[in-house]
Design a protein around this motif. Structure first.
Motif, short mmCIF file in Angstrom:
data_model
loop_
_atom_site.label_atom_id
_atom_site.label_comp_id
_atom_site.label_asym_id
_atom_site.label_seq_id
_atom_site.Cartn_x
_atom_site.Cartn_y
_atom_site.Cartn_z
N THR A 288 0.84 -1.20 0.00
CA THR A 288 0.00 0.00 0.00
C THR A 288 0.88 1.25 0.00
N THR A 289 0.25 2.38 -0.27
CA THR A 289 0.99 3.66 -0.27
C THR A 289 1.40 4.06 1.14
N ALA A 290 0.79 3.46 2.13
CA ALA A 290 1.14 3.79 3.52
C ALA A 290 2.47 3.18 3.95
N LEU A 291 3.01 2.23 3.15
CA LEU A 291 4.31 1.60 3.42
C LEU A 291 5.18 1.72 2.18
N ASN A 292 6.48 2.00 2.38
CA ASN A 292 7.36 1.99 1.22
C ASN A 292 7.84 0.56 0.96
N GLU A 293 8.43 0.37 -0.21
CA GLU A 293 8.78 -0.99 -0.64
C GLU A 293 9.87 -1.62 0.22
N THR A 294 10.70 -0.80 0.84
CA THR A 294 11.80 -1.33 1.65
C THR A 294 11.43 -1.44 3.14
N SER A 295 10.18 -1.24 3.46
CA SER A 295 9.75 -1.33 4.86
C SER A 295 10.00 -2.73 5.40
N THR A 296 10.48 -2.80 6.64
CA THR A 296 10.75 -4.09 7.28
C THR A 296 9.50 -4.94 7.41
N TYR A 297 8.34 -4.28 7.45
CA TYR A 297 7.09 -5.04 7.55
C TYR A 297 6.86 -5.88 6.31
N ARG A 298 7.42 -5.44 5.18
CA ARG A 298 7.28 -6.19 3.93
C ARG A 298 8.49 -7.09 3.67
N THR A 299 9.69 -6.51 3.75
CA THR A 299 10.88 -7.28 3.36
C THR A 299 11.19 -8.43 4.33
N ASP A 300 10.85 -8.25 5.61
CA ASP A 300 11.17 -9.28 6.60
C ASP A 300 9.93 -9.97 7.16
N PHE A 301 8.82 -9.88 6.42
CA PHE A 301 7.57 -10.46 6.91
C PHE A 301 7.71 -11.96 7.18
N GLY A 302 8.26 -12.70 6.21
CA GLY A 302 8.41 -14.14 6.37
C GLY A 302 9.31 -14.50 7.54
N PHE A 303 10.39 -13.72 7.74
CA PHE A 303 11.30 -13.97 8.85
C PHE A 303 10.59 -13.79 10.19
N TYR A 304 9.80 -12.73 10.31
CA TYR A 304 9.11 -12.45 11.56
C TYR A 304 8.11 -13.55 11.93
N ILE A 305 7.24 -13.90 11.00
CA ILE A 305 6.19 -14.86 11.36
C ILE A 305 6.76 -16.27 11.54
N THR A 306 7.83 -16.60 10.76
CA THR A 306 8.44 -17.93 10.93
C THR A 306 9.06 -18.08 12.31
N ASN A 307 9.82 -17.08 12.73
CA ASN A 307 10.48 -17.16 14.03
C ASN A 307 9.48 -17.05 15.18
N LEU A 308 8.49 -16.19 15.05
CA LEU A 308 7.45 -16.10 16.07
C LEU A 308 6.74 -17.44 16.23
N GLY A 309 6.39 -18.03 15.09
CA GLY A 309 5.66 -19.29 15.11
C GLY A 309 6.47 -20.42 15.71
N GLN A 310 7.72 -20.58 15.25
CA GLN A 310 8.52 -21.71 15.73
C GLN A 310 8.91 -21.56 17.19
N LEU A 311 9.19 -20.33 17.64
CA LEU A 311 9.50 -20.11 19.05
C LEU A 311 8.30 -20.45 19.93
N THR A 312 7.12 -20.00 19.49
CA THR A 312 5.90 -20.32 20.24
C THR A 312 5.65 -21.82 20.26
N ASN A 313 5.92 -22.48 19.14
CA ASN A 313 5.71 -23.92 19.04
C ASN A 313 6.58 -24.68 20.05
N VAL A 314 7.87 -24.30 20.14
CA VAL A 314 8.78 -24.96 21.08
C VAL A 314 8.32 -24.72 22.52
#
Length: 467
Positions: free
Chosen positions: A95-121
């Motif tokens: 969206t126009t509210a976020l730029n293309e290099t925003s960490t919310y976009r570029t690191d989205f997969g990293f964030y949810i993967t680590n959150l998920g696996q840490l919670t799982n353990v």
């Protein structure tokens, strides 16, 4: 085949003599009660009484199918999240509210993967060491309902317009991932605990279900690209399919409790535990000897961890960087990742899970040897494949033939699936009957740790390979 009525009466009698139960539970005379060898091929319980014997079949394989559904329910929601990352990044957060290099976009997969696996353990640990809600199997329906609630929440988010509040949307997704892994983490170890009352191959049904989920998502990804270009519509279909699978597992839980096979497996398990307690000359409830159990099953638990660690270190993140070398390769560039990586991996793991039905070599004593050899082969061969050929390498690229690499993609998951099934069937049988459920839960925790550490090691492997 019918069930001896006298057997039911003996089990239900509160004043039955201990000696009258010995013919039923004397594992020295009937080793099948200890290793379940007859169960593996016939899906039946052979019950011994002082006067007769009878069998209870898993009619229509209902219990086996339900255990598979539990496996699907544990993993399908997470597979949907991973497969829907383009929907989150390129649609919801684009969206126009976020730029293309925003960490919310570029690191989205990293964030949810680590959150998920840490919670799982963490939730696997909680489910083992903290007693709440009684028997772990009783937690299964509640975790399924919680997981289904998260999926419905995301179907709702897909329908509404969130373009004006992408940051809030990102944190809602992160929170929902944590809640989902709270549910699937507890469910995963509870399901493995439940499997300990059944024949050893029923624990393999859970693993099969895990990989059926992976196969489903791999096929769905290919079909969605052919059917629609809408990321939003594809995501809704993914989440809807996951919701249906979770609801089938929820219904299956109650159907299973009504079967004779389940009831008799439960009774037999209770009596075996009771006799084990009597033979230990202790009527008081003993604390679970976790260190003793880990010592007994330690080598096999290590092999479970190593099997998952070595696999997740390269699949899927590292393999996504291994490029097609020849333009004449039979799989085109558009379908290369979907077919060579995801479809091949999931179907070969599934096939490997099925092999123990036909052959079980090596046995419990020697299984660590091929597991360690396979792990070493993975860490030797995949780093010398055609990984990121556009960058400078510390380790030279030696495997450029696409067909050799594809053969590696066949053999590695096939052995991974086969060894996983063998290890999960062998490990609970290394301890006393009363602790098999606990060791099954520890094995599930070991899987979660193997997945989490393997995914983290991907970054280290990349640093080793590239300059």
């Amino acid at each position: 085949m019918g069930v001896d009525r006298d057997y039911d009466d003996n089990l239900s009698s509160p004043n039955r003599d201990e000696k009258s139960m010995r013919p039923l539970l004397d594992t020295s005379k009937s080793p099948d009660l200890n290793n379940n060898s007859k169960f593996d091929d016939t899906h039946q319980v052979t019950i011994l009484t002082p006067r007769a014997s009878s069998s209870v079949n898993d009619k229509y394989f209902i219990n086996y199918i339900v255990m598979m559904l539990f496996g699907v329910g544990c993993l399908l929601p997470w597979n949907v999240f991973i497969n829907a990352i383009p929907y989150f990044v390129d649609y919801k957060l684009n969206t126009t509210a976020l730029n293309e290099t925003s960490t919310y976009r570029t690191d989205f997969g990293f964030y949810i993967t680590n959150l998920g696996q840490l919670t799982n353990v963490i939730m696997n640990l909680v489910n083992i060491f903290i007693s709440f809600g009684g028997n772990p199997k009783n937690r299964i329906p509640y975790t399924l309902l919680l997981c289904s609630g998260v999926i419905l929440f995301h179907i709702g988010l897909a329908v509404i317009d969130s373009s004006e509040w992408p940051v809030l949307f990102f944190y809602q997704v992160c929170a929902s991932v944590i809640v989902m892994f709270i549910s699937t983490g507890i469910m995963n170890s509870s399901v493995f605990y439940l499997s300990s009352i059944f024949p050893s191959e029923y624990i393999n049904a859970i693993i099969l279900g895990n990989n059926v989920a992976g196969c489903f998502i791999a096929i769905a990804s290919i079909l969605s690209k052919k059917i629609t270009d809408s990321l939003r519509l594809a995501a809704i279909y993914y989440f809807l399919a996951a919701f249906i699978a979770v609801m089938l597992a929820f219904v299956g839980y109650f159907v299973m409790h009504r079967t004779k096979f389940y009831k008799h497996c439960m009774k037999l398990d209770e009596e075996k535990k009771r006799l084990s307690s009597i033979q230990s000359s202790s009527s008081a409830q003993k604390p679970v000897p976790y260190l003793k159990l880990i010592k007994k099953a330690g080598l096999h638990l290590f092999c479970i961890w190593l099997n998952f660690f070595s696999t997740l270190a390269v699949f899927p993140v590292f393999q996504l960087g291994i490029a097609r070398h020849s333009p004449d390769f039979i799989i085109g560039q558009e379908m290369y990742i979907d077919v060579v990586i995801f479809l091949t991996f999931n179907f070969l793991v599934l096939f490997g899970n099925m092999l123990p039905k036909i052959i079980r070599i090596p046995g419990p004593k020697w299984i660590p040897v091929p597991v360690i050899i396979r792990a070493l082969a993975v860490f030797i061969l995949f780093p010398i494949s055609n990984y990121r050929p556009d960058l400078d390498h510390r380790i030279p690229i030696l495997i450029t033939n696409d067909y050799i690499y594809w053969a590696m993609c066949f053999i590695s998951p096939l052995l991974f699936g086969y060894f996983t099934s063998l290890l999960m069937m062998y490990t609970p049988n290394l301890v006393e009957d009363e602790y098999k459920g606990t060791v099954s839960m520890i094995a599930a925790l070991t899987i979660a740790i193997g997945v989490a550490t393997g995914l983290q090691f991907t970054k280290i492997l990349e640093l080793i390979v590239l300059k």
